[in-house]
Design a protein around this motif. Structure first.
Motif, PDB file in Angstrom:
ATOM      1  N   PHE A 105      12.573   4.506  -5.358  1.00 36.75           N
ATOM      2  CA  PHE A 105      13.809   3.598  -5.577  1.00 36.75           C
ATOM      3  C   PHE A 105      13.295   2.150  -5.151  1.00 36.75           C
ATOM      4  O   PHE A 105      12.622   2.218  -4.118  1.00 36.75           O
ATOM      5  N   GLU A 106      13.648   1.215  -5.595  1.00 34.30           N
ATOM      6  CA  GLU A 106      13.700  -0.248  -5.141  1.00 34.30           C
ATOM      7  C   GLU A 106      13.837  -0.350  -3.702  1.00 34.30           C
ATOM      8  O   GLU A 106      14.884   0.018  -3.216  1.00 34.30           O
ATOM      9  N   GLY A 107      12.886  -0.834  -2.970  1.00 36.67           N
ATOM     10  CA  GLY A 107      13.029  -1.059  -1.581  1.00 36.67           C
ATOM     11  C   GLY A 107      12.747   0.133  -0.669  1.00 36.67           C
ATOM     12  O   GLY A 107      12.666  -0.364   0.571  1.00 36.67           O
ATOM     13  N   LYS A 108      12.337   1.122  -1.220  1.00 36.63           N
ATOM     14  CA  LYS A 108      11.958   2.265  -0.300  1.00 36.63           C
ATOM     15  C   LYS A 108      10.471   2.326  -0.080  1.00 36.63           C
ATOM     16  O   LYS A 108       9.814   1.423  -0.865  1.00 36.63           O
ATOM     17  N   TYR A 109       9.883   2.948   0.689  1.00 34.04           N
ATOM     18  CA  TYR A 109       8.604   3.072   1.108  1.00 34.04           C
ATOM     19  C   TYR A 109       7.788   4.167   0.565  1.00 34.04           C
ATOM     20  O   TYR A 109       8.209   5.288   0.207  1.00 34.04           O
ATOM     21  N   ILE A 110       6.475   3.778   0.486  1.00 33.79           N
ATOM     22  CA  ILE A 110       5.537   4.889   0.046  1.00 33.79           C
ATOM     23  C   ILE A 110       4.696   5.343   1.344  1.00 33.79           C
ATOM     24  O   ILE A 110       4.180   4.405   2.081  1.00 33.79           O
ATOM     25  N   GLY A 111       4.870   6.462   1.917  1.00 29.56           N
ATOM     26  CA  GLY A 111       4.057   6.783   3.125  1.00 29.56           C
ATOM     27  C   GLY A 111       2.653   7.151   2.786  1.00 29.56           C
ATOM     28  O   GLY A 111       2.416   8.179   1.767  1.00 29.56           O
ATOM     29  N   ILE A 112       1.648   6.423   3.119  1.00 36.02           N
ATOM     30  CA  ILE A 112       0.077   7.002   2.944  1.00 36.02           C
ATOM     31  C   ILE A 112      -0.710   7.296   4.410  1.00 36.02           C
ATOM     32  O   ILE A 112       0.216   7.517   5.302  1.00 36.02           O
ATOM     33  N   TYR A 113      -1.795   7.131   4.540  1.00 35.98           N
ATOM     34  CA  TYR A 113      -2.568   7.662   5.834  1.00 35.98           C
ATOM     35  C   TYR A 113      -3.692   6.602   6.017  1.00 35.98           C
ATOM     36  O   TYR A 113      -4.194   5.818   5.037  1.00 35.98           O
TER      37      TYR A 113
END
Length: 198
Positions: free
Chosen positions: A51-59
């Motif tokens: 969804f627009e404005g949300k984050y993607i969690g990476i590492y």
């Protein structure tokens, strides 16, 4: 009961050594192919879950792990990095342009940024030493991701392991009752989603 857990712990240690050797033998080309597949899978997963404005969690990649930090450069994507604390577990923080700090496991992390509520994260990408067909991941033994994903809000975030095909076990990996499965993985063979993650 303790003996069972001790047995599982020692079997996990053996499997860690085994799969670490396999992972460390991977060529540059395999890792590059995985990166390309992360990029193409990202579009599929964003359309499905984001969804627009949300984050993607990476590492932040450690030795042997595929470097997916390029996600931060795609369309000014909002990216979160984990910060691990031996006492508090894992929290995710906005990866801004500020200097990163070393967390309690010696991994660069944006610890000075406030922790992000899981409602604001749409997808998680996590490294692993191995994963099995049911989505059970073999990590480094700290239990950070299992403890995090035991919480319903975190478990509801679609979470994928980034891994090479030779580290995907055809047989079930040793697991404890607190281990939590992932929704699939991305390898040099592409995106694999597990439909019925328990």
């Amino acid at each position: 009961m303790e003996n069972i857990y001790d047995d599982i712990k020692s079997i996990k240690e053996i499997k860690r050594k085994e799969y670490n050797l396999i992972r460390n033998s991977n060529s540059f080309l395999i890792n590059e192919k995985i990166k390309l597949n992360v990029k193409s899978s990202l579009n599929i997963l964003l359309n499905k879950y984001h969804f627009e404005g949300k984050y993607i969690g990476i590492y932040w990649p450690l030795k042997g792990e595929v470097d997916i930090r390029f996600i931060k450069e795609i369309n000014n994507q909002k990216v979160a990095l984990p910060s691990s604390s031996k006492s508090k577990g894992i929290s995710y923080h906005h990866w801004s342009n500020k200097q990163l700090e070393i967390d309690s496991n010696n991994i660069p992390a944006p610890s000075q940024e406030k922790a992000i509520n899981p409602n604001l994260i749409s997808i998680l990408f996590v490294p692993a030493i191995a994963i099995d067909q049911e989505g059970y991941r073999l990590g480094y033994g700290g239990g950070y991701f299992d403890r995090l994903r035991k919480k319903d809000l975190w478990f509801s975030i679609p979470s994928f392991v980034v891994i090479s095909n030779n580290c995907i076990s055809k047989k079930p990996l040793p697991r404890n009752r607190w281990d939590v499965p992932f929704n699939g993985w991305i390898s040099e063979n592409g995106l694999h989603q597990i439909e019925a993650t328990k």
